[in-house]
Scaffold this motif. Structure first.
Motif, PDB file in Angstrom:
ATOM      1  N   ALA A   9       0.825  -1.206   0.000  1.00 58.95           N
ATOM      2  CA  ALA A   9       0.000   0.000   0.000  1.00 58.95           C
ATOM      3  C   ALA A   9       0.862   1.261   0.000  1.00 58.95           C
ATOM      4  CB  ALA A   9      -0.930  -0.007   1.216  1.00 58.95           C
ATOM      5  N   GLY A  10       2.028   1.203   0.633  1.00 59.62           N
ATOM      6  CA  GLY A  10       2.924   2.347   0.632  1.00 59.62           C
ATOM      7  C   GLY A  10       3.677   2.521  -0.673  1.00 59.62           C
ATOM      8  N   LEU A  11       3.926   1.411  -1.390  1.00 60.30           N
ATOM      9  CA  LEU A  11       4.751   1.469  -2.593  1.00 60.30           C
ATOM     10  C   LEU A  11       3.951   1.702  -3.874  1.00 60.30           C
ATOM     11  CD1 LEU A  11       7.245  -1.441  -1.863  1.00 60.30           C
ATOM     12  CD2 LEU A  11       7.721   1.011  -1.753  1.00 60.30           C
ATOM     13  N   ARG A  12       2.754   1.172  -3.943  1.00 57.34           N
ATOM     14  CA  ARG A  12       2.002   1.278  -5.194  1.00 57.34           C
ATOM     15  C   ARG A  12       1.769   2.721  -5.639  1.00 57.34           C
ATOM     16  NH1 ARG A  12      -2.279  -3.272  -6.877  1.00 57.34           N
ATOM     17  NH2 ARG A  12      -2.640  -1.599  -8.370  1.00 57.34           N
ATOM     18  N   PRO A  13       1.456   3.658  -4.723  1.00 55.28           N
ATOM     19  CA  PRO A  13       1.264   5.044  -5.182  1.00 55.28           C
ATOM     20  C   PRO A  13       2.519   5.677  -5.773  1.00 55.28           C
ATOM     21  CG  PRO A  13       0.266   4.715  -3.012  1.00 55.28           C
ATOM     22  CD  PRO A  13       1.092   3.501  -3.296  1.00 55.28           C
ATOM     23  N   LEU A  14       3.691   5.100  -5.506  1.00 55.82           N
ATOM     24  CA  LEU A  14       4.929   5.643  -6.057  1.00 55.82           C
ATOM     25  C   LEU A  14       5.102   5.279  -7.527  1.00 55.82           C
ATOM     26  CD1 LEU A  14       7.290   4.965  -3.009  1.00 55.82           C
ATOM     27  CD2 LEU A  14       6.158   7.107  -3.658  1.00 55.82           C
ATOM     28  N   ASP A  15       4.268   4.364  -8.015  1.00 57.95           N
ATOM     29  CA  ASP A  15       4.149   4.093  -9.459  1.00 57.95           C
ATOM     30  C   ASP A  15       5.470   3.683 -10.099  1.00 57.95           C
ATOM     31  OD1 ASP A  15       2.589   3.855 -11.775  1.00 57.95           O
ATOM     32  OD2 ASP A  15       3.102   5.879 -12.450  1.00 57.95           O
ATOM     33  N   PHE A  16       6.131   2.693  -9.492  1.00 59.01           N
ATOM     34  CA  PHE A  16       7.370   2.180 -10.070  1.00 59.01           C
ATOM     35  C   PHE A  16       7.070   1.373 -11.330  1.00 59.01           C
ATOM     36  CE2 PHE A  16       8.642   2.631  -5.543  1.00 59.01           C
ATOM     37  CZ  PHE A  16       9.725   3.480  -5.729  1.00 59.01           C
ATOM     38  N   PRO A  17       8.018   1.283 -12.268  1.00 58.79           N
ATOM     39  CA  PRO A  17       7.817   0.475 -13.479  1.00 58.79           C
ATOM     40  C   PRO A  17       7.885  -1.023 -13.236  1.00 58.79           C
ATOM     41  CG  PRO A  17       9.994   1.475 -13.497  1.00 58.79           C
ATOM     42  CD  PRO A  17       9.266   2.072 -12.319  1.00 58.79           C
TER      43      PRO A  17
END
Length: 372
Positions: free
Chosen positions: A203-211
């Motif tokens: 949940a913390g990482l998905r909004p950072l929109d990594f490739p």
């Protein structure tokens, strides 16, 4: 990112296993794929040409170790990792986050960085998110990883939560520091084997929109069944339109179980480490070449394998090399083992395309359980 495109070609509806193509600046990777580990800009014992002959598409190198020697500045001056090691295909560098776990007695962990005492000469190496990005930009890999904290699988829940939250903060700082558009930066989901912690991390990482997104913190001492259970609830948390990378895994059976849970990329030292220790992976299971019964065995390591090792050399000869402590023995078995892993991934891709990945798993596990 224009330099990177991920295409899903097929998904087996019965299992969720995926076949895809990941376009990178140094070539297309057909997924699912296994990346041989070249910690110090070399896959131990093999030349780049030999490595290519195994079917390897992409290799992994280690940020921590290369920062210590020869130094990221040296690699950059020599034209980056591709030119330095003469590997023309895609390269992934990890962040040094696993060394936070594996070299725990030799490091100090702070909120904003980790400081290692070199295992070579005792000098200090400081890795902050910004410094981790700078080093990996100098190394020049196609795919690079955010700095993360990998907690032990049996750590108290408070420590796991701290690692998850630190990993999320560091991922944001890595993203903000990263400058090169020709590198894909992956976020790493942590959380040990705890479902709520994995959900918190994703949940913390998905909004950072990594490739792309990696699953870290597995194959660090937990039972295989716990690893598979963790993948069952972690993989669905990851975007379906990005590559999914299971870090540091593993045995052939682990690759099989990971693929059937929707994982696209793997790496592990096991093929070459086992090869250096006279153990071969075969279509019928593990083969220990030092056993006396192979002293006069004229058969190839794996009669079903078409790698150069199996086409040319007998079990008896390779056993002789190991018993005589000749360096060719580890080279040949490492070569074969890597070819075995690549053949497994090719067969898996075919099975997924044909909608028979579950049957492939059943048949393969039955064969591997036989005694060689």
């Amino acid at each position: 990112m224009s330099h990177f495109q991920f295409h899903l070609d097929a998904v087996d509806p019965a299992t969720g296993a995926r076949v895809g193509r990941w376009d990178t600046p140094h070539g297309t990777v057909e997924t699912p794929a296994f990346m041989p580990v070249g910690t110090l800009a070399t896959v131990k014992g093999l030349t780049p040409d030999q490595l290519q002959q195994t079917g390897a598409q992409m290799v992994l190198a280690n940020t921590y170790h290369l920062a210590l020697r020869p130094g990221a500045e040296v690699v950059a001056e020599m034209g980056g990792l591709h030119e330095f090691m003469q590997w023309k295909g895609p390269i992934l560098t990890d962040s040094g986050g696993f060394q936070v776990f594996s070299l725990a007695p030799m490091r100090k962990l702070y909120e904003d960085k980790v400081v290692f005492r070199s295992h070579i000469d005792g000098s200090l190496l400081e890795l902050s998110p910004a410094q981790c990005m700078r080093i990996q930009e100098q190394l020049g890999a196609d795919c690079i990883m955010c700095l993360d904290e990998c907690p032990p699988h049996d750590a108290p829940i408070e420590k796991i939560r701290e690692a998850v939250d630190r990993t999320t903060v560091w991922a944001s700082r890595c993203r903000d520091s990263h400058q090169r558009a020709d590198q894909a930066l992956f976020g790493i989901v942590q959380g040990a084997t705890d479902q709520k912690m994995r959900e918190r991390s994703a949940a913390g990482l998905r909004p950072l929109d990594f490739p792309g997104y990696a699953v870290g913190g597995l194959s660090v001492g937990e039972e295989p069944t716990e690893m598979y259970r963790t993948l069952d609830f972690t993989v669905p948390l990851l975007p379906t339109d990005r590559p999914r990378y299971l870090m540091g895994v593993g045995r052939p059976v682990d690759l099989l179980e990971g693929v059937l849970r929707g994982i696209d990329l793997f790496d592990c030292v096991m093929p070459t480490r086992n090869g250096r220790n006279a153990t071969a992976f075969t279509s019928e299971g593990l083969l220990k070449l030092k056993n006396l019964k192979h002293r006069t065995d004229p058969t190839p390591v794996d009669p079903e394998c078409e790698c150069p090792v199996c086409r040319q050399f007998s079990r008896a000869y390779i056993r002789h090399l190991f018993m005589s402590k000749e360096m060719l023995g580890p080279i040949l078995l490492s070569w074969h083992n890597l070819a075995f892993y690549q053949r497994l991934m090719r067969d898996l891709r075919s099975a997924i395309r044909e909608g028979r990945s579950a049957e492939f798993r059943t048949d393969q596990l039955a064969r591997w359980n036989r005694s060689v």
